[in-house]
Design an enzyme around this catalytic site. Structure first.
Site, PDB file in Angstrom:
ATOM      1  N   HIS A  24       0.858  -1.196   0.000  1.00  0.00           N
ATOM      2  CA  HIS A  24       0.000   0.000   0.000  1.00  0.00           C
ATOM      3  C   HIS A  24       0.886   1.236   0.000  1.00  0.00           C
ATOM      4  O   HIS A  24       1.276   1.745   1.043  1.00  0.00           O
ATOM      5  CB  HIS A  24      -0.914  -0.032   1.233  1.00  0.00           C
ATOM      6  CG  HIS A  24      -1.936   1.059   1.288  1.00  0.00           C
ATOM      7  ND1 HIS A  24      -3.129   0.922   1.955  1.00  0.00           N
ATOM      8  CD2 HIS A  24      -1.955   2.309   0.773  1.00  0.00           C
ATOM      9  CE1 HIS A  24      -3.834   2.043   1.841  1.00  0.00           C
ATOM     10  NE2 HIS A  24      -3.120   2.900   1.134  1.00  0.00           N
ATOM     11  N   HIS A  26       1.332   4.814  -2.559  1.00  0.00           N
ATOM     12  CA  HIS A  26       0.983   5.616  -3.734  1.00  0.00           C
ATOM     13  C   HIS A  26       2.254   6.283  -4.251  1.00  0.00           C
ATOM     14  O   HIS A  26       2.865   7.077  -3.528  1.00  0.00           O
ATOM     15  CB  HIS A  26      -0.047   6.683  -3.362  1.00  0.00           C
ATOM     16  CG  HIS A  26      -1.298   6.113  -2.771  1.00  0.00           C
ATOM     17  ND1 HIS A  26      -2.410   5.825  -3.531  1.00  0.00           N
ATOM     18  CD2 HIS A  26      -1.618   5.763  -1.492  1.00  0.00           C
ATOM     19  CE1 HIS A  26      -3.362   5.332  -2.747  1.00  0.00           C
ATOM     20  NE2 HIS A  26      -2.903   5.276  -1.508  1.00  0.00           N
ATOM     21  N   HIS A 204      -9.567   0.943  -1.096  1.00  0.00           N
ATOM     22  CA  HIS A 204      -9.478   1.604   0.195  1.00  0.00           C
ATOM     23  C   HIS A 204     -10.865   1.514   0.831  1.00  0.00           C
ATOM     24  O   HIS A 204     -11.867   1.894   0.209  1.00  0.00           O
ATOM     25  CB  HIS A 204      -9.110   3.082   0.016  1.00  0.00           C
ATOM     26  CG  HIS A 204      -7.676   3.320  -0.338  1.00  0.00           C
ATOM     27  ND1 HIS A 204      -7.023   2.640  -1.337  1.00  0.00           N
ATOM     28  CD2 HIS A 204      -6.767   4.201   0.176  1.00  0.00           C
ATOM     29  CE1 HIS A 204      -5.770   3.081  -1.407  1.00  0.00           C
ATOM     30  NE2 HIS A 204      -5.592   4.021  -0.508  1.00  0.00           N
ATOM     31  N   GLU A 207     -11.085   3.334   6.214  1.00  0.00           N
ATOM     32  CA  GLU A 207     -10.086   4.277   6.741  1.00  0.00           C
ATOM     33  C   GLU A 207     -10.859   5.398   7.434  1.00  0.00           C
ATOM     34  O   GLU A 207     -10.845   5.529   8.648  1.00  0.00           O
ATOM     35  CB  GLU A 207      -9.214   4.834   5.613  1.00  0.00           C
ATOM     36  CG  GLU A 207      -8.210   5.877   6.098  1.00  0.00           C
ATOM     37  CD  GLU A 207      -7.490   6.604   4.958  1.00  0.00           C
ATOM     38  OE1 GLU A 207      -6.486   7.260   5.262  1.00  0.00           O
ATOM     39  OE2 GLU A 207      -7.934   6.535   3.798  1.00  0.00           O
ATOM     40  N   ASP A 285       1.854   4.094   2.750  1.00  0.00           N
ATOM     41  CA  ASP A 285       0.801   4.915   2.155  1.00  0.00           C
ATOM     42  C   ASP A 285       1.371   6.025   1.268  1.00  0.00           C
ATOM     43  O   ASP A 285       1.536   5.840   0.068  1.00  0.00           O
ATOM     44  CB  ASP A 285      -0.108   5.475   3.253  1.00  0.00           C
ATOM     45  CG  ASP A 285      -1.498   5.845   2.749  1.00  0.00           C
ATOM     46  OD1 ASP A 285      -1.759   5.719   1.536  1.00  0.00           O
ATOM     47  OD2 ASP A 285      -2.338   6.254   3.571  1.00  0.00           O
ATOM     48  N   ASP A 286       1.633   7.208   1.844  1.00  0.00           N
ATOM     49  CA  ASP A 286       2.230   8.346   1.122  1.00  0.00           C
ATOM     50  C   ASP A 286       3.441   8.805   1.931  1.00  0.00           C
ATOM     51  O   ASP A 286       3.377   9.799   2.663  1.00  0.00           O
ATOM     52  CB  ASP A 286       1.209   9.485   0.983  1.00  0.00           C
ATOM     53  CG  ASP A 286      -0.011   9.079   0.172  1.00  0.00           C
ATOM     54  OD1 ASP A 286       0.068   9.103  -1.064  1.00  0.00           O
ATOM     55  OD2 ASP A 286      -1.043   8.723   0.776  1.00  0.00           O
TER      56      ASP A 286
END
EC number: 3.5.4.2
Length: 344
Positions: A24, A26, A204, A207, A285-286
């Site tokens: 996961h 991006h 997703h 969340e 994630d980011d």
């Protein structure tokens, strides 16, 4: 191998060396301020920041919308194939330094095609970075196309059409961006069309959105993985279903902290997920925006919630078991995790 927790210094060395996958992440969210500044200069783009330090200060946001604003502004410096290649390679270099052996990375084509960048430019650049990472770093990877859920179903179908010449290079499709108000059902048809083309499907869910979105993702969309999934724990029947079906959850602890999904890391549900038998994994994630790549997510969470050595080994094994590698590749990678744990 004992089930005792161990000193942070020992755990850092152990976790860095432990073979692990990231499921996961991006790629647009791995754009570090230095690279954003460099690409802006390369492409003659004027940023509203005078220095790398000003960009880094802008990364200090406290809510989802402020994050999305800087995220999309940052994506605007990605113009050429070389830009996308450099972005991908920078991430893989960090992953390799963290002991990551495999990654299944998300990309958001609509973020780029909507500003006039050709779909093929994005693909050629990312694939070049992935190929070079495998050759020079030994890191394998797969690519997952994400539909932006704040946009329309029609726009998602247009993106899927653009992706058709590239199907052999895509492992799957996903759903990302603003979750609340955009349930998985909104994209059920385009996700089914993607599955019919031979692609895996992830989404997703849970969340910010309610447990009902996770139910939709598994029953209506029939996802292969749930991205995040934290709020599934609010529903005992849903939790039991996820355990029974062995559905992988790609959990992102530092992201949850940064976006206020948890008030502090010591109340993060990751340990409870493992104790309940959920197939949880750790991911970044980011990472450029959320304060940590894969290793930082492991170490910060291990320290905060008291993960044991066995928990950490389980997380690493889950990361390969939940991947889109072949069964033979999964078995090989999991055996490598077990061999490392036995030797250390």
């Amino acid at each position: 191998m004992t089930d005792a927790s161990f000193a942070p210094s020992a755990s850092a060395e152990f976790v860095r060396g432990l073979p692990k996958a990231e499921l996961h992440m991006h790629i647009e969210g791995s754009l570090e301020p230095e690279l954003m500044f460099e690409l802006a200069q390369r492409n003659g783009i004027t940023l509203p920041f005078a220095s790398v330090e000003e960009i880094r200060a802008a990364y200090d946001f406290s809510n989802l919308q402020d994050f999305l604003d800087i995220y999309y502004q940052g994506a605007g410096v990605l113009i050429t194939e070389a830009d996308f290649k450099d972005l991908a390679l920078a991430y893989f270099q960090r992953l390799a330094a963290d002991g990551g052996a495999h990654a299944e990375i998300f990309f958001d084509p609509q973020t780029h095609t909507d500003r006039g960048i050709a779909f093929d430019t994005v693909m050629n650049g990312l694939l070049a970075g992935m190929d070079e990472a495998e050759k020079t770093l030994g890191v394998t990877s797969k690519l997952i196309l994400c539909f932006l859920r704040h946009l329309s179903e029609e726009a998602a179908f247009e993106t899927l059409e653009q992706a058709k010449p590239w199907l052999a290079k895509l492992a799957g499709v996903g759903l990302d961006s603003s979750e609340v108000g955009h349930p998985p059902a909104k994209f059920a048809r385009v996700l089914q069309a993607s599955r019919d083309l031979g692609l895996k499907v992830v989404a997703h869910a849970g969340e910010e959105g309610p447990p009902a979105y996770v139910w939709e993702a598994i029953d209506l969309v029939k996802v292969d993985r749930i991205d995040h999934g934290n709020r599934a724990l609010e529903d005992e029947a849903l939790t039991a279903r996820l355990v029974k079906d062995g559905i992988t959850l790609t959990v992102c602890p530092l992201s949850n902290l940064k976006l206020c999904g948890v008030p502090s890391l010591d109340v993060h549900p990751l340990k409870r997920m493992l104790d309940l038998g959920l197939k949880a994994t750790v991911n970044s994630d980011d990472p450029a925006y959320f304060g940590g790549y894969l290793l930082e997510n492991y170490l910060a969470t291990a320290d905060a919630v008291g993960l044991t050595r066995d928990d950490i080994v389980t997380l690493a094994k889950n990361s390969f078991a939940g991947s889109f590698l072949t069964d033979a590749e999964k078995a090989q990678r999991i055996a490598a995790v077990e061999a490392y744990a036995a030797a250390h």
